[in-house]
Design an enzyme around this catalytic site. Structure first.
Site, mmCIF file in Angstrom:
data_model
loop_
_atom_site.group_PDB
_atom_site.id
_atom_site.type_symbol
_atom_site.label_atom_id
_atom_site.label_comp_id
_atom_site.label_asym_id
_atom_site.label_seq_id
_atom_site.Cartn_x
_atom_site.Cartn_y
_atom_site.Cartn_z
ATOM 1 N N CYS A 120 14.014 6.637 -34.665
ATOM 2 C CA CYS A 120 13.374 5.373 -34.272
ATOM 3 C C CYS A 120 13.892 4.128 -34.817
ATOM 4 C CB CYS A 120 11.849 5.637 -34.736
ATOM 5 S SG CYS A 120 11.113 6.772 -33.994
ATOM 6 N N GLU A 135 1.907 4.727 -35.350
ATOM 7 C CA GLU A 135 1.882 5.756 -36.080
ATOM 8 C C GLU A 135 2.997 5.426 -37.322
ATOM 9 O OE1 GLU A 135 -0.235 8.226 -37.044
ATOM 10 O OE2 GLU A 135 1.369 8.057 -38.779
ATOM 11 N N LYS A 149 4.413 -2.746 -35.336
ATOM 12 C CA LYS A 149 5.241 -1.149 -35.507
ATOM 13 C C LYS A 149 6.733 -1.581 -35.454
ATOM 14 C CE LYS A 149 6.446 2.741 -35.794
ATOM 15 N NZ LYS A 149 6.308 3.508 -36.799
HETATM 16 P P1 NAD Z 1 9.042 13.881 -29.520
HETATM 17 O O1 NAD Z 1 10.298 13.819 -28.545
HETATM 18 O O2 NAD Z 1 9.386 14.757 -30.873
HETATM 19 O O3 NAD Z 1 7.820 14.317 -28.629
HETATM 20 C C1 NAD Z 1 7.501 13.855 -27.586
HETATM 21 C C2 NAD Z 1 6.875 15.105 -26.732
HETATM 22 O O4 NAD Z 1 6.465 14.571 -25.592
HETATM 23 C C3 NAD Z 1 7.978 16.022 -26.305
HETATM 24 O O5 NAD Z 1 7.239 17.379 -26.650
HETATM 25 C C4 NAD Z 1 7.768 16.067 -24.678
HETATM 26 O O6 NAD Z 1 8.014 17.353 -24.037
HETATM 27 C C5 NAD Z 1 6.318 15.368 -24.368
HETATM 28 N N1 NAD Z 1 6.277 14.639 -23.138
HETATM 29 C C6 NAD Z 1 7.066 13.857 -22.452
HETATM 30 N N2 NAD Z 1 6.420 13.335 -21.377
HETATM 31 C C7 NAD Z 1 5.340 14.052 -21.040
HETATM 32 C C8 NAD Z 1 4.372 14.154 -20.174
HETATM 33 N N3 NAD Z 1 4.315 13.262 -19.167
HETATM 34 N N4 NAD Z 1 3.274 14.900 -20.390
HETATM 35 C C9 NAD Z 1 3.293 15.750 -21.353
HETATM 36 N N5 NAD Z 1 4.173 15.890 -22.392
HETATM 37 C C10 NAD Z 1 5.183 14.857 -22.248
HETATM 38 O O7 NAD Z 1 8.812 12.484 -29.947
HETATM 39 P P2 NAD Z 1 8.362 11.934 -31.205
HETATM 40 O O8 NAD Z 1 9.234 11.785 -32.400
HETATM 41 O O9 NAD Z 1 7.069 12.617 -31.583
HETATM 42 O O10 NAD Z 1 7.978 10.420 -30.946
HETATM 43 C C11 NAD Z 1 6.743 10.230 -30.090
HETATM 44 C C12 NAD Z 1 6.701 8.476 -29.993
HETATM 45 O O11 NAD Z 1 6.172 8.383 -31.562
HETATM 46 C C13 NAD Z 1 7.702 7.786 -30.025
HETATM 47 O O12 NAD Z 1 7.461 6.536 -29.280
HETATM 48 C C14 NAD Z 1 8.143 7.218 -31.360
HETATM 49 O O13 NAD Z 1 8.985 6.026 -31.460
HETATM 50 C C15 NAD Z 1 6.824 7.345 -32.023
HETATM 51 N N6 NAD Z 1 7.221 7.534 -33.467
HETATM 52 C C16 NAD Z 1 7.765 8.580 -34.055
HETATM 53 C C17 NAD Z 1 7.860 8.866 -35.509
HETATM 54 C C18 NAD Z 1 8.889 10.071 -36.057
HETATM 55 O O14 NAD Z 1 8.818 10.145 -37.269
HETATM 56 N N7 NAD Z 1 9.377 10.746 -35.067
HETATM 57 C C19 NAD Z 1 6.975 8.138 -36.117
HETATM 58 C C20 NAD Z 1 6.359 7.050 -35.648
HETATM 59 C C21 NAD Z 1 6.382 6.874 -34.285
HETATM 60 C C1 UGA Z 2 10.795 5.683 -40.531
HETATM 61 C C2 UGA Z 2 9.580 4.964 -41.086
HETATM 62 O O1 UGA Z 2 9.910 4.939 -42.482
HETATM 63 C C3 UGA Z 2 7.997 5.133 -40.707
HETATM 64 O O2 UGA Z 2 7.257 4.503 -41.292
HETATM 65 C C4 UGA Z 2 8.055 5.349 -39.070
HETATM 66 O O3 UGA Z 2 6.953 5.705 -38.679
HETATM 67 C C5 UGA Z 2 9.156 6.087 -38.507
HETATM 68 O O4 UGA Z 2 10.448 5.632 -38.916
HETATM 69 C C6 UGA Z 2 9.213 6.019 -37.164
HETATM 70 O O5 UGA Z 2 8.674 4.909 -36.475
HETATM 71 O O6 UGA Z 2 9.615 6.964 -36.456
HETATM 72 P P1 UGA Z 2 11.461 8.056 -40.577
HETATM 73 O O7 UGA Z 2 12.889 7.482 -39.849
HETATM 74 O O8 UGA Z 2 11.128 9.490 -40.380
HETATM 75 O O9 UGA Z 2 10.580 7.181 -40.777
HETATM 76 O O10 UGA Z 2 12.471 8.336 -42.124
HETATM 77 P P2 UGA Z 2 12.592 7.220 -43.013
HETATM 78 O O11 UGA Z 2 12.217 7.727 -44.561
HETATM 79 O O12 UGA Z 2 12.116 5.760 -42.915
HETATM 80 O O13 UGA Z 2 14.328 7.275 -43.206
HETATM 81 C C7 UGA Z 2 15.140 6.673 -42.139
HETATM 82 C C8 UGA Z 2 16.627 6.798 -42.505
HETATM 83 O O14 UGA Z 2 16.892 5.870 -43.534
HETATM 84 C C9 UGA Z 2 16.893 8.039 -43.196
HETATM 85 O O15 UGA Z 2 18.235 8.534 -42.669
HETATM 86 C C10 UGA Z 2 17.123 7.700 -44.598
HETATM 87 O O16 UGA Z 2 18.105 8.665 -45.091
HETATM 88 C C11 UGA Z 2 17.478 6.407 -44.488
HETATM 89 N N1 UGA Z 2 17.300 5.664 -45.960
HETATM 90 C C12 UGA Z 2 15.970 5.433 -46.408
HETATM 91 C C13 UGA Z 2 18.256 5.045 -46.682
HETATM 92 O O17 UGA Z 2 19.357 5.406 -46.474
HETATM 93 N N2 UGA Z 2 17.714 4.757 -47.842
HETATM 94 C C14 UGA Z 2 16.536 4.278 -48.217
HETATM 95 O O18 UGA Z 2 16.372 3.796 -49.297
HETATM 96 C C15 UGA Z 2 15.688 4.730 -47.374
#
Ligand code: NAD
Ligand code: UGA
Length: 467
Positions: free
Chosen positions: A279, A164, A223
């Site tokens: 992340c 994602e 990713k």
């Molecule tokens: P999060 O902590 O918000 O959510 C994860 C959820 O999974 C929690 O609510 C937890 O209770 C649940 N969980 C854990 N183990 C479980 C199990 N065995 N059964 C059922 N539920 C369970 O995490 P997130 O931010 O959604 O991130 C999830 C993944 O996606 C990570 O690998 C992260 O790197 C990736 N990711 C995150 C973002 C982002 O913007 N946060 C963007 C892209 C990818």
């Molecule tokens: C980032 C990536 O942008 C997503 O594509 C990815 O899916 C995600 O991580 C993930 O894997 O979790 P996110 O962390 O939600 O998304 O937000 P960003 O907009 O990337 O910002 C990350 C950090 O960098 C923030 O603290 C932001 O303020 C900072 N940033 C971003 C800067 O300081 N300068 C910039 O020009 C851009």
């Protein structure tokens, strides 16, 4: 015979699972989408009749949930039931950095992912497509596959990688309008059929030219690579910001000048107090760990610098506050404006604000925190988690308030740490009048109008610019 998906389950109702499934459900009303989580509290919040109580704040999310929830989108804690019913299961659980054992502080902790794989294998009574939605180290699909096959009792499992790319604060628009959707699968016919089944879901609203299919290892590694490149841009411009402060160049002017080169591009060049979020750091550490485990020392060292530069940037900002306040902030009120790691989200994971606050607290500052979306308990939990000082002391030294002007009233300094739009619209004259003089204003996001605030009398400092 093409597989047509009728039931989707998603394990993990977090920042990724929740919004991603809400959008799939909105766009595919004929598919039943069940999002499950072990956290009862989180599921209850997703089911709250008041949509302002959803566990995640994202612009536009309420509306999508309102449309699909109860129709074909369901949130519940019955993980096994959802697995049994589904043809396709997304794993969206958290993959934090390991805090123990081999790879501590570097490797991704895959225990939650493994638990999911075992649970799927144990309760499945029919064939399933398992989709890695979480961000995982390259070759994790192999481990998932091995676990599934070992426990399968003759059932057929396919494992896909579908990372994602949404960013928080823009999750819904990123999901509706992605730059691309990436799907990796095995080259065998079964794998390719599973890939096609997932392509058909996204193709309901994403142009087919933007749906990329690759081999599974490329998908997993893309990713980590994407996040590493994005974070590297921020660290690169932040490195230049330090040089600007010494030389009299202006980092925003530089960003503009280099961003107009179409090979560099204008996005992600905003100098800041440092990147945060759940992340970037975790994924780069993971990349570094993987490179080291293959013996690729130079590759590992190269990417590790992106993190070092970010730590330096946060520390530099905090040090500068102390220096400018005549080398002591002990007993001084400092307003921390913004706690979220970026605007338009209530997420605070790895937010630069936490580290700047911790530094100032070590210098015995008295902090007043204001953030429009972050709750007080979150602020305290973030500080407690660092374990730098006792919980009582954190509560004694830090006040979290709901009124921005109260946070800044009588303060020696104001530090802007999140780029919330509302900060630009404040009555800065009123803030200035109510502060101790000299009134210091540190803009960690370069969002305030420099000339205006300086004209009001502030001692003003921004990132990458010499006052
Ligand atoms: P999060 O902590 O918000 O959510 C994860 C959820 O999974 C929690 O609510 C937890 O209770 C649940 N969980 C854990 N183990 C479980 C199990 N065995 N059964 C059922 N539920 C369970 O995490 P997130 O931010 O959604 O991130 C999830 C993944 O996606 C990570 O690998 C992260 O790197 C990736 N990711 C995150 C973002 C982002 O913007 N946060 C963007 C892209 C990818
Ligand atoms: C980032 C990536 O942008 C997503 O594509 C990815 O899916 C995600 O991580 C993930 O894997 O979790 P996110 O962390 O939600 O998304 O937000 P960003 O907009 O990337 O910002 C990350 C950090 O960098 C923030 O603290 C932001 O303020 C900072 N940033 C971003 C800067 O300081 N300068 C910039 O020009 C851009």
């Amino acid at each position: 015979t093409e597989t047509r998906i009728k039931h989707i389950a998603c394990i993990g109702a977090g920042y990724v699972g929740g919004p991603t499934m809400a959008v799939i459900a909105q766009k595919c009303p004929d598919i039943k989408v069940t999002v499950v989580d072990i956290s009862r509290e989180r599921i209850a919040e997703w089911n709250d009749s008041n949509l302002d109580n959803l566990p995640i704040y994202e612009p536009g999310l309420k509306e999508v949930v309102a449309e699909a929830r109860g129709r074909n989108l369901f949130f519940c804690t019955d993980v096994e039931g959802a697995i049994r019913e589904a043809d396709m299961i997304f794993i969206s659980v958290n993959t934090p950095t390991k805090t123990y054992g081999v790879g501590k502080g570097m490797a991704a902790d895959l225990k939650y992912v493994e638990l999911c794989a075992r649970q799927i294998a144990n309760v499945a009574t029919g064939n399933k497509i398992v989709v890695e939605k979480s961000t995982l180290p390259v070759r994790t699909a192999q481990s998932i596959r091995t676990i599934l096959d070992a426990e399968s009792n003759g059932l057929q499992f396919q494992v896909l990688s579908n990372p994602e790319f949404l960013a928080e604060g823009t999750a819904v628009s990123d999901l509706l309008n992605p730059d691309r959707v990436l799907i990796g699968g095995s080259e065998e016919e079964g794998g390719q059929a599973a890939v096609r089944a997932l392509v058909e879901i996204y193709a309901r609203w994403v142009d087919r030219s933007k749906i990329l299919t690759t081999n599974i290892w490329s998908s997993e590694l893309s990713k980590l690579t994407a996040n590493a490149f994005l974070a590297q841009r921020v660290s690169s411009i932040n490195a230049i910001s330090a040089l600007c402060e010494k030389s009299g160049a202006d980092v925003d002017e530089i960003a503009r000048a280099i961003g107009m080169d179409s090979r560099i591009g204008p996005k992600f060049l905003k100098a800041s107090v440092g990147f945060g979020g759940s992340c970037f750091q975790k994924d780069i550490l993971n990349l570094v760990y993987i490179a080291r485990s293959y013996g690729l020392t130079e590759v590992a060292d190269y990417w590790e610098q992106v993190i070092s530069m970010n730590d330096y940037q946060k520390r530099r900002f905090a040090e500068n506050i102390v220096n400018r306040l005549f080398n002591t902030v002990s007993g001084k009120k400092i307003a921390i404006m913004g706690w979220a790691f970026k605007k338009d989200t209530n997420d605070t994971r790895e937010s630069a604000a936490i580290y700047v606050a911790d530094y100032l607290l070590n210098e015995q500052a008295e902090l007043w925190v204001y953030d429009p979306k972050v709750k007080a308990e979150r602020v305290y939990a973030d500080l407690d988690y660092l374990n730098t000082r006792g919980e009582d002391e954190n509560r004694k030294l830090v006040k979290v308030v709901r009124d921005p002007y109260e946070a800044m009233q009588g303060a020696h300094a104001v530090a802007v740490l999140t780029e919330w739009d509302e900060f630009k619209a404040y009555d800065w004259q009123r803030v200035y009048d109510d502060m101790k003089k000299p009134a210091f204003l540190f803009d960690g996001r370069n969002i305030l109008d420099r000339n205006k605030v300086k004209a009001l009398g502030f001692e003003f400092e921004a990132i990458g610019y010499r006052s």
